[in-house]
Design a protein around this motif. Structure first.
Motif, PDB file in Angstrom:
ATOM      1  N   PRO A 123      10.832 -10.292  15.831  1.00  0.00           N
ATOM      2  CA  PRO A 123      10.210 -11.130  14.797  1.00  0.00           C
ATOM      3  C   PRO A 123      10.995 -12.400  14.515  1.00  0.00           C
ATOM      4  CG  PRO A 123      10.432  -8.867  14.042  1.00  0.00           C
ATOM      5  CD  PRO A 123      11.221  -8.995  15.311  1.00  0.00           C
ATOM      6  N   LYS A 124      10.368 -13.283  13.773  1.00  0.00           N
ATOM      7  CA  LYS A 124      11.050 -14.495  13.337  1.00  0.00           C
ATOM      8  C   LYS A 124      12.173 -14.122  12.380  1.00  0.00           C
ATOM      9  CE  LYS A 124       7.455 -15.140   9.876  1.00  0.00           C
ATOM     10  NZ  LYS A 124       6.382 -15.985   9.427  1.00  0.00           N
ATOM     11  N   LEU A 125      13.220 -14.903  12.376  1.00  0.00           N
ATOM     12  CA  LEU A 125      14.408 -14.592  11.590  1.00  0.00           C
ATOM     13  C   LEU A 125      14.267 -14.872  10.104  1.00  0.00           C
ATOM     14  CD1 LEU A 125      17.278 -15.849  13.920  1.00  0.00           C
ATOM     15  CD2 LEU A 125      16.635 -13.491  13.404  1.00  0.00           C
ATOM     16  N   ASP A 126      13.374 -15.782   9.732  1.00  0.00           N
ATOM     17  CA  ASP A 126      13.308 -16.197   8.331  1.00  0.00           C
ATOM     18  C   ASP A 126      12.320 -15.378   7.498  1.00  0.00           C
ATOM     19  OD1 ASP A 126      11.018 -17.200   9.470  1.00  0.00           O
ATOM     20  OD2 ASP A 126      11.198 -19.199   8.602  1.00  0.00           O
ATOM     21  N   GLY A 127      11.838 -14.266   8.033  1.00  0.00           N
ATOM     22  CA  GLY A 127      10.899 -13.449   7.278  1.00  0.00           C
ATOM     23  C   GLY A 127      11.526 -12.154   6.812  1.00  0.00           C
ATOM     24  N   ASP A 128      10.659 -11.297   6.337  1.00  0.00           N
ATOM     25  CA  ASP A 128      11.097  -9.954   6.000  1.00  0.00           C
ATOM     26  C   ASP A 128      10.161  -8.973   6.679  1.00  0.00           C
ATOM     27  OD1 ASP A 128       8.852 -10.379   4.401  1.00  0.00           O
ATOM     28  OD2 ASP A 128       9.628  -9.207   2.746  1.00  0.00           O
ATOM     29  N   MET A 129      10.525  -7.712   6.655  1.00  0.00           N
ATOM     30  CA  MET A 129       9.682  -6.719   7.307  1.00  0.00           C
ATOM     31  C   MET A 129       9.777  -5.398   6.572  1.00  0.00           C
ATOM     32  SD  MET A 129      11.581  -4.738  10.030  1.00  0.00           S
ATOM     33  CE  MET A 129      13.338  -4.481  10.018  1.00  0.00           C
ATOM     34  N   GLY A 130       8.767  -4.617   6.811  1.00  0.00           N
ATOM     35  CA  GLY A 130       8.664  -3.280   6.243  1.00  0.00           C
ATOM     36  C   GLY A 130       7.375  -2.685   6.776  1.00  0.00           C
ATOM     37  N   LEU A 135      -1.374   0.044   6.598  1.00  0.00           N
ATOM     38  CA  LEU A 135      -1.168   1.446   6.984  1.00  0.00           C
ATOM     39  C   LEU A 135      -0.794   2.333   5.795  1.00  0.00           C
ATOM     40  CD1 LEU A 135       0.825   1.069  10.332  1.00  0.00           C
ATOM     41  CD2 LEU A 135      -1.595   1.624  10.035  1.00  0.00           C
ATOM     42  N   MET A 136      -0.496   1.732   4.655  1.00  0.00           N
ATOM     43  CA  MET A 136      -0.046   2.490   3.497  1.00  0.00           C
ATOM     44  C   MET A 136      -1.237   3.029   2.699  1.00  0.00           C
ATOM     45  SD  MET A 136       3.214   2.277   3.803  1.00  0.00           S
ATOM     46  CE  MET A 136       2.723   2.428   5.507  1.00  0.00           C
ATOM     47  N   THR A 137      -1.161   4.305   2.383  1.00  0.00           N
ATOM     48  CA  THR A 137      -2.153   4.965   1.525  1.00  0.00           C
ATOM     49  C   THR A 137      -1.396   5.944   0.631  1.00  0.00           C
ATOM     50  OG1 THR A 137      -2.511   6.812   3.055  1.00  0.00           O
ATOM     51  CG2 THR A 137      -3.922   4.858   3.353  1.00  0.00           C
ATOM     52  N   LEU A 138      -2.100   6.570  -0.300  1.00  0.00           N
ATOM     53  CA  LEU A 138      -1.465   7.600  -1.128  1.00  0.00           C
ATOM     54  C   LEU A 138      -0.998   8.771  -0.271  1.00  0.00           C
ATOM     55  CD1 LEU A 138      -3.815   7.604  -4.257  1.00  0.00           C
ATOM     56  CD2 LEU A 138      -1.487   6.688  -4.076  1.00  0.00           C
ATOM     57  N   GLU A 139      -1.766   9.074   0.783  1.00  0.00           N
ATOM     58  CA  GLU A 139      -1.405  10.172   1.684  1.00  0.00           C
ATOM     59  C   GLU A 139      -0.326   9.763   2.693  1.00  0.00           C
ATOM     60  OE1 GLU A 139      -4.783   9.015   1.634  1.00  0.00           O
ATOM     61  OE2 GLU A 139      -5.138  10.301  -0.094  1.00  0.00           O
ATOM     62  N   ASN A 140      -0.167   8.466   2.897  1.00  0.00           N
ATOM     63  CA  ASN A 140       0.801   7.953   3.857  1.00  0.00           C
ATOM     64  C   ASN A 140       1.655   6.864   3.196  1.00  0.00           C
ATOM     65  OD1 ASN A 140       2.036   7.613   6.398  1.00  0.00           O
ATOM     66  ND2 ASN A 140       0.671   5.921   6.891  1.00  0.00           N
ATOM     67  N   PRO A 141       2.554   7.271   2.278  1.00  0.00           N
ATOM     68  CA  PRO A 141       3.391   6.271   1.604  1.00  0.00           C
ATOM     69  C   PRO A 141       4.468   5.722   2.539  1.00  0.00           C
ATOM     70  CG  PRO A 141       4.059   8.476   0.953  1.00  0.00           C
ATOM     71  CD  PRO A 141       2.845   8.633   1.839  1.00  0.00           C
ATOM     72  N   ALA A 142       5.041   4.615   2.162  1.00  0.00           N
ATOM     73  CA  ALA A 142       6.092   3.982   2.965  1.00  0.00           C
ATOM     74  C   ALA A 142       7.320   4.890   3.062  1.00  0.00           C
ATOM     75  CB  ALA A 142       6.484   2.645   2.357  1.00  0.00           C
ATOM     76  N   ILE A 143       7.829   5.051   4.280  1.00  0.00           N
ATOM     77  CA  ILE A 143       9.072   5.807   4.467  1.00  0.00           C
ATOM     78  C   ILE A 143      10.251   4.871   4.743  1.00  0.00           C
ATOM     79  CG2 ILE A 143       7.936   7.936   5.206  1.00  0.00           C
ATOM     80  CD1 ILE A 143       8.635   7.200   8.110  1.00  0.00           C
ATOM     81  N   PHE A 144       9.954   3.576   4.892  1.00  0.00           N
ATOM     82  CA  PHE A 144      10.986   2.551   5.046  1.00  0.00           C
ATOM     83  C   PHE A 144      10.804   1.530   3.939  1.00  0.00           C
ATOM     84  CE2 PHE A 144      10.073   4.067   9.382  1.00  0.00           C
ATOM     85  CZ  PHE A 144      11.343   4.419   9.813  1.00  0.00           C
ATOM     86  N   ARG A 145      11.868   0.843   3.577  1.00  0.00           N
ATOM     87  CA  ARG A 145      11.768  -0.198   2.554  1.00  0.00           C
ATOM     88  C   ARG A 145      11.655  -1.567   3.219  1.00  0.00           C
ATOM     89  NH1 ARG A 145      16.780  -2.792   1.728  1.00  0.00           N
ATOM     90  NH2 ARG A 145      18.505  -1.720   2.743  1.00  0.00           N
ATOM     91  N   ARG A 146      11.177  -2.538   2.477  1.00  0.00           N
ATOM     92  CA  ARG A 146      11.127  -3.913   2.969  1.00  0.00           C
ATOM     93  C   ARG A 146      12.541  -4.478   2.974  1.00  0.00           C
ATOM     94  NH1 ARG A 146       6.443  -5.279   4.297  1.00  0.00           N
ATOM     95  NH2 ARG A 146       6.920  -7.414   4.828  1.00  0.00           N
ATOM     96  N   ILE A 147      12.826  -5.303   3.959  1.00  0.00           N
ATOM     97  CA  ILE A 147      14.160  -5.902   4.098  1.00  0.00           C
ATOM     98  C   ILE A 147      14.000  -7.234   4.820  1.00  0.00           C
ATOM     99  CG2 ILE A 147      14.589  -4.666   6.259  1.00  0.00           C
ATOM    100  CD1 ILE A 147      17.559  -4.471   5.433  1.00  0.00           C
ATOM    101  N   SER A 148      14.860  -8.176   4.497  1.00  0.00           N
ATOM    102  CA  SER A 148      14.817  -9.450   5.220  1.00  0.00           C
ATOM    103  C   SER A 148      15.323  -9.210   6.633  1.00  0.00           C
ATOM    104  CB  SER A 148      15.683 -10.499   4.516  1.00  0.00           C
ATOM    105  OG  SER A 148      17.053 -10.247   4.737  1.00  0.00           O
ATOM    106  N   MET A 149      14.829 -10.012   7.571  1.00  0.00           N
ATOM    107  CA  MET A 149      15.271  -9.865   8.957  1.00  0.00           C
ATOM    108  C   MET A 149      16.776 -10.097   9.087  1.00  0.00           C
ATOM    109  SD  MET A 149      13.146  -8.724  11.057  1.00  0.00           S
ATOM    110  CE  MET A 149      14.219  -9.028  12.449  1.00  0.00           C
ATOM    111  N   ILE A 150      17.287 -11.063   8.357  1.00  0.00           N
ATOM    112  CA  ILE A 150      18.723 -11.356   8.425  1.00  0.00           C
ATOM    113  C   ILE A 150      19.533 -10.148   7.953  1.00  0.00           C
ATOM    114  CG2 ILE A 150      20.576 -12.807   7.481  1.00  0.00           C
ATOM    115  CD1 ILE A 150      18.850 -14.242   9.565  1.00  0.00           C
TER     116      ILE A 150
END
Length: 159
Positions: A123-130, A135-150
């Motif tokens: 990915p580009k360096l100046d963004g964030d990801m998570g 894909l997120m639903t009540l039945e499929n909550p996030a198992i990773f947190r958002r974080i900046s690429m840097i």
């Protein structure tokens, strides 16, 4: 490849393009010469790739790439004119663990030189990801947190 992955997951295409648009691509060529004692040498230590996708060409079709599956190292048998596509850590995060990052290593050969060419798509360096919001639903909550690429890259390369 990324577009087909989003379709297979039922994921919104913009969740993927937003991350990888204007991303980075790099290449690496590896030469593993014949080794008189291959049992004492590791060509490339076990690891998973930090980026999104890695596409590998096993140049001269000599075995040496191995993936870890169910705790065991399994050889990837080279096929003529075929590419290997490895999922990296970032795609595991974006897909919320649906696609798993591949732990792999390279071994050396007693008699034959091995060549490989890998291209890494990140990915580009100046963004964030998570995890992708689509894909997120009540039945499929996030198992990773958002974080900046840097911050992600700092944590990956300088733990």
């Amino acid at each position: 490849v990324l577009e087909q992955m989003t379709k297979a997951l039922g994921m919104k295409l913009e969740d993927m393009t937003m991350l990888f648009q204007e991303g980075m691509q790099s290449m690496r060529m590896n030469n593993y010469p014949p080794c008189p004692q291959p049992e004492l040498v590791m060509g490339l230590c076990p690891h998973s790739d930090a980026g999104g996708l890695t596409i590998v060409l096993q140049g001269n079709e000599v075995e040496g790439l191995q993936i870890k599956k169910a705790g065991a190292w399994v050889p990837v048998v080279p096929l003529p004119n075929a590419f290997i596509v490895n999922v990296g850590n970032i795609l595991e995060i974006v897909t919320n663990g649906i696609y798993k990052s591949v732990e792999h290593r390279a071994t050396v050969n007693l008699h034959n030189e091995r060549l490989s060419i890998a291209t890494f798509f990140s990915p580009k360096l100046d963004g964030d990801m998570g995890p992708a919001p689509s894909l997120m639903t009540l039945e499929n909550p996030a198992i990773f947190r958002r974080i900046s690429m840097i911050d992600y890259l700092k944590a990956f390369f300088f733990p």
